[in-house]
Motif scaffolding. Sequence first.
Motif, PDB file in Angstrom:
ATOM      1  N   SER A   1      14.097   5.174  -5.123  1.00  0.00           N
ATOM      2  CA  SER A   1      12.902   6.672  -5.653  1.00  0.00           C
ATOM      3  C   SER A   1      13.265   7.140  -6.703  1.00  0.00           C
TER       4      SER A   1
ATOM      5  N   ILE B   1      11.973   1.058  -2.397  1.00  0.00           N
ATOM      6  CA  ILE B   1      12.070   2.452  -1.340  1.00  0.00           C
ATOM      7  C   ILE B   1      11.989   2.433   0.057  1.00  0.00           C
TER       8      ILE B   1
ATOM      9  N   HIS C   1       8.719  10.752  -3.572  1.00  0.00           N
ATOM     10  CA  HIS C   1       9.595  10.008  -3.476  1.00  0.00           C
ATOM     11  C   HIS C   1       9.126   8.910  -2.424  1.00  0.00           C
TER      12      HIS C   1
ATOM     13  N   TYR D   1       5.419   4.594  -7.805  1.00  0.00           N
ATOM     14  CA  TYR D   1       5.735   2.754  -8.076  1.00  0.00           C
ATOM     15  C   TYR D   1       4.952   1.686  -8.264  1.00  0.00           C
TER      16      TYR D   1
END
Length: 289
Positions: A93, A168, A152, A160
């Motif tokens: 992340s 992640i 995150h 993302y």
Amino acid sequence: MGAGGRMQVSPPSSSPGTNTLKRVPCETPPFTLGDLKKAIPPHCFKRSIPRCVLTGLWVIAHECGHHAFSDHQWLDDAVGLVFHSFLLVPYFSWKDEVFVPKKKSDIKWYGKYLNNPLGRTVMLTVQFKLGWPLYLAFNVSGRPYSDGFACHFHPNAPIYNDRERLQIYISDAGVLSVCYGLYRYAASRGVASVVCVYGVPLLIVNCFLVLITYLQHTHPSLPHYDSSEWDWLRGALATVDRDYGILNKVFHNITDTHVAHHLFSTMPHYNAMEATKAIKPILWRVLPV
């Protein structure tokens, strides 16, 4: 080196001096990245796992994120995932994140009320203690996103793309595993033991992380470029080598070699001092070092 960093060696007589408030030129540098790379001994780019493992936990984790730990990306990612998870940081992340200082126009309305000794003390206290976890959890001080909640730890966050979402989940699993381990330890030894053995050291590490990152990228002489001026090399040079005295060795010299790290992020940190000395004569042409 960079904008206002204290030098380890004396500059040549033709140097513009060591005025730390002298503005870094905004023009295109009279050298290329290739010129800088040619000045660095080739062995500085060679990675050595034994040399790296003799350093600190966070330094090893950081090296893995930049593919500076080993010659194998899979090994860097495996070690980086484990070490970042121990620090409660989601590895994938944060792997490609960068620090971008805010423009003056982006400062919140209440900023003017904190521009005094008491206000700055409060802000620094909050920033050092909570800044890092708030950034990871709520993207505080990070790049703004208008199309969703930026976190995150959230695989579907706008930070993302679809190709990255599985990574992640893996990062979150690593952090959750460590949290579970801490829970079991607390159940066995007590919360006070977890705080003393893990919580306080982690808080100190996070404080230094925020402090070092902020000072490496913030200085009155550093230029901020708009989209019409920015290019990769000028952006990479917009950082600062800070001299912490004896603490340079404690921090494994990641503090006073940051310009070289910006330019060649896959270079192992233990070779960055030699590389920094090699590129100083070239950088003296434009930087008020």
